[in-house]
Design a protein around this motif. Structure first.
Motif, PDB file in Angstrom:
ATOM      1  N   ARG A  26       0.824  -1.209   0.000  1.00 25.99           N
ATOM      2  CA  ARG A  26       0.000   0.000   0.000  1.00 25.99           C
ATOM      3  C   ARG A  26       0.860   1.261   0.000  1.00 25.99           C
ATOM      4  NH1 ARG A  26      -4.839   0.554   4.140  1.00 25.99           N
ATOM      5  NH2 ARG A  26      -5.649  -0.884   2.578  1.00 25.99           N
ATOM      6  N   LEU A  27       1.908   1.271   0.803  1.00 27.27           N
ATOM      7  CA  LEU A  27       2.791   2.445   0.826  1.00 27.27           C
ATOM      8  C   LEU A  27       3.451   2.655  -0.526  1.00 27.27           C
ATOM      9  CD1 LEU A  27       4.405   1.992   4.361  1.00 27.27           C
ATOM     10  CD2 LEU A  27       2.715   3.701   3.678  1.00 27.27           C
ATOM     11  N   MET A  28       3.820   1.560  -1.185  1.00 29.58           N
ATOM     12  CA  MET A  28       4.391   1.682  -2.529  1.00 29.58           C
ATOM     13  C   MET A  28       3.354   2.221  -3.505  1.00 29.58           C
ATOM     14  SD  MET A  28       6.597  -1.866  -2.669  1.00 29.58           S
ATOM     15  CE  MET A  28       7.070  -1.586  -4.366  1.00 29.58           C
ATOM     16  N   ALA A  29       2.070   1.783  -3.347  1.00 30.60           N
ATOM     17  CA  ALA A  29       1.016   2.289  -4.215  1.00 30.60           C
ATOM     18  C   ALA A  29       0.787   3.780  -3.989  1.00 30.60           C
ATOM     19  CB  ALA A  29      -0.276   1.509  -3.961  1.00 30.60           C
ATOM     20  N   ILE A  30       0.927   4.208  -2.749  1.00 37.39           N
ATOM     21  CA  ILE A  30       0.793   5.642  -2.473  1.00 37.39           C
ATOM     22  C   ILE A  30       1.883   6.432  -3.185  1.00 37.39           C
ATOM     23  CG2 ILE A  30       0.945   7.375  -0.644  1.00 37.39           C
ATOM     24  CD1 ILE A  30      -0.409   5.368   1.222  1.00 37.39           C
ATOM     25  N   LEU A  31       3.114   5.914  -3.165  1.00 38.34           N
ATOM     26  CA  LEU A  31       4.206   6.589  -3.868  1.00 38.34           C
ATOM     27  C   LEU A  31       3.940   6.648  -5.370  1.00 38.34           C
ATOM     28  CD1 LEU A  31       7.337   5.113  -2.017  1.00 38.34           C
ATOM     29  CD2 LEU A  31       6.340   7.394  -1.763  1.00 38.34           C
ATOM     30  N   VAL A  32       3.445   5.518  -5.932  1.00 42.27           N
ATOM     31  CA  VAL A  32       3.126   5.508  -7.360  1.00 42.27           C
ATOM     32  C   VAL A  32       2.016   6.517  -7.660  1.00 42.27           C
ATOM     33  CG1 VAL A  32       2.205   4.105  -9.241  1.00 42.27           C
ATOM     34  CG2 VAL A  32       3.904   3.135  -7.679  1.00 42.27           C
ATOM     35  N   SER A  33       1.038   6.585  -6.771  1.00 44.75           N
ATOM     36  CA  SER A  33      -0.059   7.535  -6.975  1.00 44.75           C
ATOM     37  C   SER A  33       0.441   8.971  -6.922  1.00 44.75           C
ATOM     38  CB  SER A  33      -1.135   7.316  -5.903  1.00 44.75           C
ATOM     39  OG  SER A  33      -1.643   6.006  -5.969  1.00 44.75           O
ATOM     40  N   LEU A  34       1.363   9.247  -6.026  1.00 48.05           N
ATOM     41  CA  LEU A  34       1.927  10.598  -5.966  1.00 48.05           C
ATOM     42  C   LEU A  34       2.638  10.960  -7.259  1.00 48.05           C
ATOM     43  CD1 LEU A  34       3.300  10.687  -2.298  1.00 48.05           C
ATOM     44  CD2 LEU A  34       1.331  11.929  -3.218  1.00 48.05           C
ATOM     45  N   LEU A  35       3.320   9.972  -7.854  1.00 40.59           N
ATOM     46  CA  LEU A  35       3.956  10.237  -9.148  1.00 40.59           C
ATOM     47  C   LEU A  35       2.903  10.544 -10.213  1.00 40.59           C
ATOM     48  CD1 LEU A  35       6.754   7.496  -9.186  1.00 40.59           C
ATOM     49  CD2 LEU A  35       7.010   9.939  -8.745  1.00 40.59           C
ATOM     50  N   GLY A  36       1.759   9.830 -10.132  1.00 40.97           N
ATOM     51  CA  GLY A  36       0.694  10.070 -11.091  1.00 40.97           C
ATOM     52  C   GLY A  36       0.024  11.411 -10.910  1.00 40.97           C
ATOM     53  N   LEU A  37       0.147  11.979  -9.703  1.00 41.50           N
ATOM     54  CA  LEU A  37      -0.464  13.278  -9.431  1.00 41.50           C
ATOM     55  C   LEU A  37       0.460  14.446  -9.737  1.00 41.50           C
ATOM     56  CD1 LEU A  37      -2.248  12.421  -6.039  1.00 41.50           C
ATOM     57  CD2 LEU A  37      -3.333  12.777  -8.272  1.00 41.50           C
ATOM     58  N   VAL A  38       1.670  14.146 -10.200  1.00 41.17           N
ATOM     59  CA  VAL A  38       2.607  15.223 -10.538  1.00 41.17           C
ATOM     60  C   VAL A  38       2.010  16.075 -11.658  1.00 41.17           C
ATOM     61  CG1 VAL A  38       4.869  15.754 -11.499  1.00 41.17           C
ATOM     62  CG2 VAL A  38       4.632  13.936  -9.802  1.00 41.17           C
ATOM     63  N   GLY A  39       2.041  17.357 -11.476  1.00 43.77           N
ATOM     64  CA  GLY A  39       1.480  18.272 -12.467  1.00 43.77           C
ATOM     65  C   GLY A  39       0.053  18.643 -12.207  1.00 43.77           C
ATOM     66  N   GLN A  40      -0.599  17.951 -11.270  1.00 44.83           N
ATOM     67  CA  GLN A  40      -1.968  18.279 -10.920  1.00 44.83           C
ATOM     68  C   GLN A  40      -2.004  19.101  -9.641  1.00 44.83           C
ATOM     69  OE1 GLN A  40      -4.557  14.879 -10.832  1.00 44.83           O
ATOM     70  NE2 GLN A  40      -3.570  13.899 -12.595  1.00 44.83           N
ATOM     71  N   SER A  54      -1.490   6.887   4.725  1.00 45.21           N
ATOM     72  CA  SER A  54      -0.100   6.696   5.154  1.00 45.21           C
ATOM     73  C   SER A  54      -0.014   6.478   6.649  1.00 45.21           C
ATOM     74  CB  SER A  54       0.739   7.914   4.749  1.00 45.21           C
ATOM     75  OG  SER A  54       0.713   8.116   3.362  1.00 45.21           O
ATOM     76  N   VAL A  55      -0.748   7.298   7.418  1.00 44.84           N
ATOM     77  CA  VAL A  55      -0.666   7.180   8.875  1.00 44.84           C
ATOM     78  C   VAL A  55      -1.240   5.853   9.352  1.00 44.84           C
ATOM     79  CG1 VAL A  55      -1.543   8.123  11.048  1.00 44.84           C
ATOM     80  CG2 VAL A  55      -0.649   9.656   9.285  1.00 44.84           C
ATOM     81  N   THR A  56      -2.397   5.443   8.816  1.00 45.58           N
ATOM     82  CA  THR A  56      -2.975   4.168   9.241  1.00 45.58           C
ATOM     83  C   THR A  56      -2.084   2.988   8.866  1.00 45.58           C
ATOM     84  OG1 THR A  56      -4.269   4.122   7.188  1.00 45.58           O
ATOM     85  CG2 THR A  56      -5.340   5.017   9.157  1.00 45.58           C
ATOM     86  N   SER A  57      -1.493   3.058   7.679  1.00 44.88           N
ATOM     87  CA  SER A  57      -0.614   1.961   7.257  1.00 44.88           C
ATOM     88  C   SER A  57       0.619   1.878   8.138  1.00 44.88           C
ATOM     89  CB  SER A  57      -0.205   2.156   5.797  1.00 44.88           C
ATOM     90  OG  SER A  57      -1.329   2.165   4.948  1.00 44.88           O
ATOM     91  N   LEU A  58       1.250   3.027   8.404  1.00 43.67           N
ATOM     92  CA  LEU A  58       2.461   3.024   9.224  1.00 43.67           C
ATOM     93  C   LEU A  58       2.155   2.644  10.668  1.00 43.67           C
ATOM     94  CD1 LEU A  58       4.276   6.205   7.846  1.00 43.67           C
ATOM     95  CD2 LEU A  58       4.966   3.824   7.545  1.00 43.67           C
ATOM     96  N   SER A  59       0.989   3.045  11.185  1.00 40.89           N
ATOM     97  CA  SER A  59       0.655   2.699  12.576  1.00 40.89           C
ATOM     98  C   SER A  59       0.518   1.195  12.747  1.00 40.89           C
ATOM     99  CB  SER A  59      -0.631   3.408  12.989  1.00 40.89           C
ATOM    100  OG  SER A  59      -1.728   2.948  12.219  1.00 40.89           O
ATOM    101  N   VAL A  60      -0.116   0.531  11.775  1.00 40.63           N
ATOM    102  CA  VAL A  60      -0.246  -0.924  11.864  1.00 40.63           C
ATOM    103  C   VAL A  60       1.101  -1.604  11.614  1.00 40.63           C
ATOM    104  CG1 VAL A  60      -1.395  -2.952  10.910  1.00 40.63           C
ATOM    105  CG2 VAL A  60      -2.654  -0.820  11.168  1.00 40.63           C
ATOM    106  N   LEU A  61       1.895  -1.053  10.703  1.00 44.70           N
ATOM    107  CA  LEU A  61       3.157  -1.672  10.331  1.00 44.70           C
ATOM    108  C   LEU A  61       4.212  -1.530  11.420  1.00 44.70           C
ATOM    109  CD1 LEU A  61       4.565  -3.145   7.987  1.00 44.70           C
ATOM    110  CD2 LEU A  61       5.306  -0.915   7.140  1.00 44.70           C
ATOM    111  N   LEU A  62       4.215  -0.384  12.113  1.00 41.34           N
ATOM    112  CA  LEU A  62       5.294  -0.091  13.064  1.00 41.34           C
ATOM    113  C   LEU A  62       4.899  -0.286  14.514  1.00 41.34           C
ATOM    114  CD1 LEU A  62       6.754   3.156  11.414  1.00 41.34           C
ATOM    115  CD2 LEU A  62       7.492   0.785  11.104  1.00 41.34           C
TER     116      LEU A  62
END
Length: 403
Positions: A26-40, A54-62
């Motif tokens: 999921r975190l990797m998908a968020i990074l990919v999505s941010l790349l897709g939002l470049v220019g918007q 990001s916060v929910t994913s990191l809270s469960v992961l860490l």
């Protein structure tokens, strides 16, 4: 640990690994999505969605506490389904952030049973379709209308298949463990039956024969009857001793536990009792038949007792080694005063320990060897041998090399 407990622990570990892997994806998908939002233009709703995901994913992961809660209560992950639908509603079906919700579908299939997973899938697909219909101004296309819902369904099915395969593996492992325990118990019962027949059974039979003859002798020959009575008393004491030894043997080894674990406890108990450091080293994969385990433990115990009584050692090393062909070697080495072994491999004058250990080794289909010399310590080892090797019938002794 019992087989059901081990299966439950393994299931919890599997859930934890699935959660960790899905959140990394999921975190990797968020990074990919941010790349897709470049220019918007980064709107506040999109930014809030990114932060929430990001916060929910990191809270469960860490956080071990959060991860442990989800492992114990998988239904809590239903909240993630609702968060995924909220993200789709806020950002729209055209946003790259929709990719993040695909990991939710995969985890739903892995964590939940078929009925719950199917219900969550219906909620995901229905929510996505409703959001798509709510905003008809969005661009239409195969991926937006059918592709993403189909991916939800497909990923839930893939997750369910993985879950089913894992559960089948757990069942097979549990059945194998139970079969192994049953075989070990059967071997132990057979061994005890042989020992009772060879020792306790014969003694009790002799007592029974003497008791049958005693009433007649009391009437006809009181002196002989008195002798018989004394013999019966000695036989009864012998039977009690043999029964006690059998009980000790039953408690000395637990066939359902790894042999190395039982041997480690034996060494630790001896070290605590005598105050002499006793270090165990295990090399290779070691497995012993149930019938051999007790004999080897008894040999190690006798060797350690000899160290405590006669060696005046400062430390002891016990080595358990797995050899080629499934053979096993167990050695006990001390740095004590040592002795001069007899050429025939028997015990020193006035002692019987080595003789008993050699007999036990033969009973287990193994060969005993003793290496010692005055002032250079003693090494007693027992090793699996080929049944056709006639050397197993006698102990091997040699003097330790001079330092």
């Amino acid at each position: 640990m019992s087989a059901p407990q081990a299966a439950a622990l393994h299931q919890r570990d599997f859930t934890g690994r699935i959660l960790a892997a899905s959140l990394v994806v999921r975190l990797m998908a968020i990074l990919v999505s941010l790349l897709g939002l470049v220019g918007q233009t980064m709107t506040m709703p999109v930014l809030m969605c990114i932060l929430v995901l990001s916060v929910t994913s990191l809270s469960v992961l860490l956080s071990p506490q959060v991860t442990g809660f989800v492992r114990r209560h998988p239904l809590a992950f239903v909240l993630d389904v609702l968060v995924a639908l909220a993200v789709v509603y806020v950002v729209g079906v055209e946003s790259p952030l929709v990719l993040v919700t695909l990991s939710t579908a995969l985890v739903v299939g892995m964590l939940f049973d078929r009925r719950t997973a199917a219900l969550c899938g219906v909620v995901l697909v229905a929510g996505y379709v409703l959001v798509s219909l709510y905003n008809p101004a969005q661009t239409r296309g195969f991926m937006l209308e059918l592709g993403v819902p189909a991916l939800y369904v497909g990923l839930i099915a893939v997750g369910g298949a993985v879950r089913g395969a894992h559960e089948a593996q757990l069942v097979a492992a549990r059945q194998a463990a139970e079969a192994q325990l049953a075989a070990a118990a059967a071997d132990e019962r057979a061994r005890l039956a042989r020992e009772m027949h060879d020792s306790l059974g014969k003694t009790l039979h002799g007592i029974a024969l003497g008791a049958d003859a005693l009433p007649r002798l009391v009437e006809q020959d009181p002196a002989t009857a008195s002798t018989y009575a004394r013999d019966l008393s000695l036989g009864a004491h012998q039977a009690a001793d043999e029964a006690r030894r059998l009980l000790v043997r039953m408690r000395a080894d637990q066939p359902d536990r790894p042999f190395a674990e039982v041997l480690a406890e034996r060494c630790a108990a001896w070290e605590e009792a005598h105050g002499i450091p006793c270090r165990l080293t295990v090399t290779g994969v070691v497995d012993l038949a149930t019938a051999c385990r007790y004999e080897v433990l008894a040999i190690v115990g006798e060797a350690l007792e000899n160290v405590a009584r006669h060696a005046d050692a400062q430390q002891v090393e016990v080595a358990l080694t797995g050899l080629a062909g499934g053979r096993v070697r167990v050695g006990v080495r001390d740095d004590g005063r040592g002795f001069l072994p007899r050429p025939d491999g028997g015990s020193p004058e006035g002692h019987f320990g080595l003789t008993g250990m050699a007999e036990r080794a033969r009973e287990a289909g193994m060969r005993l060897s003793v290496s010692s010399a005055p002032g250079h310590g003693t090494t007693v080892s027992v090793e699996s041998v080929d049944p056709d090797d006639d050397r197993s019938a006698r102990p091997e002794t040699r003097e330790a090399a001079d330092a």
